[in-house]
Design a protein around this motif. Structure first.
Motif, short mmCIF file in Angstrom:
data_model
loop_
_atom_site.label_atom_id
_atom_site.label_comp_id
_atom_site.label_asym_id
_atom_site.label_seq_id
_atom_site.Cartn_x
_atom_site.Cartn_y
_atom_site.Cartn_z
N PRO A 199 -6.33 -20.75 32.51
CA PRO A 199 -7.47 -19.45 32.16
C PRO A 199 -7.46 -18.12 32.76
O PRO A 199 -7.72 -16.56 32.46
CB PRO A 199 -8.99 -20.71 32.83
CG PRO A 199 -8.02 -21.23 33.72
CD PRO A 199 -7.01 -22.09 33.31
N LYS A 239 -5.75 -15.13 31.09
CA LYS A 239 -5.85 -14.88 30.09
C LYS A 239 -6.87 -13.37 30.03
O LYS A 239 -7.25 -12.17 29.56
CB LYS A 239 -7.08 -15.62 29.12
CG LYS A 239 -5.74 -16.88 28.22
CD LYS A 239 -6.79 -16.47 27.00
CE LYS A 239 -6.01 -16.07 26.16
NZ LYS A 239 -5.73 -16.77 24.81
N ILE A 240 -7.54 -12.95 31.06
CA ILE A 240 -8.47 -12.71 32.13
C ILE A 240 -7.66 -11.36 32.77
O ILE A 240 -9.13 -10.79 33.60
CB ILE A 240 -9.74 -13.06 31.91
CG1 ILE A 240 -9.09 -14.57 33.46
CG2 ILE A 240 -10.36 -13.75 31.44
CD1 ILE A 240 -11.06 -14.19 34.19
N ARG A 295 -9.18 -7.92 32.38
CA ARG A 295 -10.85 -7.27 32.04
C ARG A 295 -11.49 -7.34 33.47
O ARG A 295 -10.94 -7.30 34.52
CB ARG A 295 -11.63 -9.00 31.62
CG ARG A 295 -10.40 -9.51 30.57
CD ARG A 295 -11.58 -10.19 29.98
NE ARG A 295 -11.15 -10.38 28.31
CZ ARG A 295 -11.32 -9.83 27.27
NH1 ARG A 295 -11.93 -9.08 27.31
NH2 ARG A 295 -10.48 -9.80 25.83
N MET A 298 -15.87 -21.58 30.79
CA MET A 298 -14.52 -20.86 31.08
C MET A 298 -14.25 -20.38 29.77
O MET A 298 -13.51 -19.25 29.12
CB MET A 298 -13.62 -21.89 31.81
CG MET A 298 -11.71 -21.60 31.93
SD MET A 298 -11.99 -22.40 32.71
CE MET A 298 -11.39 -23.90 30.98
N ILE A 334 -15.23 -17.24 28.27
CA ILE A 334 -14.97 -15.80 29.14
C ILE A 334 -13.39 -15.62 28.11
O ILE A 334 -12.87 -14.61 28.10
CB ILE A 334 -14.50 -16.16 30.20
CG1 ILE A 334 -16.21 -16.08 30.60
CG2 ILE A 334 -14.26 -14.90 30.98
CD1 ILE A 334 -16.61 -16.16 32.11
N MET A 335 -12.58 -16.60 28.14
CA MET A 335 -11.34 -16.87 27.59
C MET A 335 -11.30 -16.25 26.26
O MET A 335 -10.28 -15.67 25.13
CB MET A 335 -10.43 -18.12 27.93
CG MET A 335 -10.05 -18.73 29.11
SD MET A 335 -9.84 -20.37 28.60
CE MET A 335 -7.98 -20.32 28.89
#
Lengths: 290, 320
Positions: free
Chosen positions: A86, A89-90, A93, B294, B297-298
């Motif tokens: 996870p 991916k961010i 951001r 989760m 958000i992904m």
């Protein structure tokens, strides 16, 4: 209040400080390099305690040390997954989304722990070798285990210092904390470095959880309780600063310990007041790195 | 400008239609659902007020529970400890929330992003500690129990349907006010700050003051939600003020779509129903909720409203 009692509290406070350092050192390096404020870091600490309990009770004849090593590996694997799937991916951001994503980790890991381990408080017996205590002047009993934790904290601090300042990997982490673009420009495999650092942080938090097992009741809420203190340390010490995390851990650990002794009803608020004071006066922390 | 009245008309019609339908809802819904919608309404208001900061000003506050919770405590203490009419208790509590937001906001305005989140969190934890430790006033760990639903002015709001109607009116009026604020010049400035605070500053606008205004608005309406919540539950406990509950309105805004005014409302409906649905077969609903967030958000950081509006836009443009 006699001197021996103060010395006793000082040592107890120091052992708590070293636990805090084990957790916050990982978080500050992660935050400094990956720029991810990981709310779930306290939850990894909780997992360390639960896994230690689990291995201690499910493997026949497993010693405390074996259980902690296995627990640390298990927490490291979970950390690797969280970073690899996870979080990756961010990275680009906002802090808002990152904080909320790591909060979703807390929801999942907490409930999974409740599912497998129940909601009762668990306790881990102090390993036999360190179960004793010795007498301080003034007839105070000092548990050997507290000294063991202090020793562990100091050893880890030394190893981290060696790793960060004396190895190539450590230089990369330092360089990346100061300037991320430079790393990829130099042809470094940045994603792999990020995973490595995140796993290292998870491993340290897991180790702290295992070591805390014999001192505290193991419960699902322990991650949420400690994470704010850990963030306080990271902020006070300056994001990314290992030295800062070490000194701030001692400061916060002793402050909490003596707070409970002198002002029992306000001790709960000390950490928050400290965070507020530091953020309002020196938001970059006391040991700024960038 | 002939187009303006039309665009204004739409939200008013929507507002009245949903008010009438929701007002009539207890006629054909069992009491259980009336409770559920009451909860959705209160949660919606809390989430929309939080989203004024998150989605429309670009500020992540992890301390909104301070205003929701302190207002819930204040209204409970006033109801149980004084002979003041409920309306007075209600408005005093909301006023206190606004004041608390102003004071805390003044301190927090100089920080950004993570540091702002942690500072607001630390302030709200002070409220938690006070509620937990000041046992003689707040009942400590046990909280305050048996909070009655006293009449609001001349209206009897005791009983699930009557209290539902009360909550419905207060929430709809509050949402209408928040909607007007977001559509007003003030709201435009806030969104400009969210998108580019430096450029807004260069335009000669005092970014700090606008952010503070946004913080006070969010705190005030969070306080309204809290004052509605205490008599609804009949009990307040320190748990209500714990920082982890500040995540709830944030998660709900994210779920529904934080860049849309109605996003948090959609999020609240889904949140309450998911909770109700999953708790039907497992007590570990938080796991599934966490997993949902989760993945959201992904893959869908715009939330559900973002997803829908994206598809509508694509549909209009035709396949490409």
């Amino acid at each position: 209040m006699e001197l021996s009692y103060l010395i006793y509290q000082l040592i107890i406070g120091l052992s708590y400080s070293m636990l805090l350092f084990l957790i916050s050192s990982g978080l500050t390096i992660i935050f400094g390099l990956l720029n991810i404020p990981n709310f779930a870091h306290g939850t990894l600490y909780m997992l360390g305690a639960y896994f230690t309990y689990f291995f201690l009770h499910s493997l026949p004849g497993a010693s405390f040390v074996v259980a902690i090593i296995l627990a640390v590996i298990a927490v490291g694997v979970i950390g690797a997954f969280l970073e690899y799937v996870p979080l990756r991916k961010i990275y680009e951001r906002s802090h808002a989304l990152q904080l909320l994503m790591t909060f979703s980790f807390i929801l999942m890991l907490d409930d999974a722990t409740k599912y497998f381990a129940g909601t009762d408080f668990l306790s881990i017996a102090t390993p036999k070798l360190m179960a004793g205590s010795f007498t301080l002047p003034g007839d105070r009993e000092m548990p050997v285990y507290s000294l063991f934790i202090i020793l562990c904290g100091l050893v880890v601090a030394y190893l981290l210092w060696l790793g960060l300042y004396k190895t190539r990997l450590g230089k990369l982490v330092q360089a990346g904390t100061a300037n991320k673009e430079m790393l990829s420009a130099l042809g470094i495999n940045v994603p792999r470095l990020f995973t490595l650092v995140f796993v290292l942080g998870a491993v340290l938090a897991g180790l702290a959880g295992g070591l805390a097992g014999p001192l505290k009741a193991v419960s699902v809420g322990m991650g949420e309780t400690i994470i704010i203190t850990i963030f306080a340390i990271v902020i006070v010490g300056g994001v990314g600063s290992l030295k800062g995390a070490f000194i701030a851990s001692i400061l916060v650990g002793e402050l909490n310990t003596f707070g409970v002794v002198f002002f029992p009803s306000f001790a709960m608020a000390f950490t928050y007041i400290l965070v507020i004071l530091v953020l309002l006066t020196k938001p970059e922390g006391l040991f700024r790195i960038k | 400008m002939p187009s303006k009245p039309q665009t204004l008309q739409n939200p008013i019609i929507w507002f009245l239609v949903s008010l009438v339908i929701l007002w009539a809802a207890p006629l054909f819904l069992p009491t259980f659902y009336v409770y559920l919608i009451t909860e959705i309404l209160i949660v919606s208001l809390f989430a929309v007020s939080t989203n004024v900061l998150l989605g429309f000003t670009g500020l992540l506050s992890f301390g909104q529970v301070a205003f929701f919770g302190s207002s819930a405590y204040a209204v409970s203490l006033l109801i149980k400890g004084t002979s003041l009419p409920f309306a007075a208790s209600f408005f005093i509590s909301v006023g206190l929330s606004a004041l608390a937001a102003l004071i805390i906001g003044l301190f927090c305005m100089r920080l950004r992003a993570f540091y702002f989140a942690i500072l607001t969190l630390a302030f709200s934890q002070i409220f938690f500690v006070v509620a937990y430790k000041w046992t003689s006033l707040t009942g400590g760990d046990d909280g305050i129990v048996g909070i009655p639903k006293k009449p609001f002015f001349l209206f009897d709001i005791n009983g699930p349907d009557a209290y539902y109607h009360f909550v419905l009116l207060v929430v709809m009026v509050s949402l209408a006010l928040l909607y007007l604020i977001i559509r007003s010049p003030l709201g435009e400035v806030l969104q400009a700050i969210r998108d580019n605070s430096e450029r807004t500053e260069f335009l000669g606008l005092q970014v700090r003051n606008y952010r503070l205004a946004s913080f006070v608005i969010a705190g005030t309406f969070g306080g309204v939600a809290g004052a509605l919540f205490a008599p609804f539950q009949g009990i307040v406990t320190p748990e209500l003020l714990h920082w982890s509950h500040s995540a709830e309105p944030l998660m709900i805004s994210l779920l529904g779509g934080m860049y849309f005014f109605f996003g948090p409302i959609a999020g609240a409906v889904i949140f309450v129903f998911i909770k109700e649905w999953i708790t039907g077969f497992t007590e570990y609903w938080m796991f599934w909720y966490g997993l949902l967030l989760m993945l959201l958000i992904m893959y869908l950081p715009g939330g559900i409203m973002g997803f829908i509006s994206e598809h509508i836009r694509r549909g209009k443009d035709g396949p490409k």
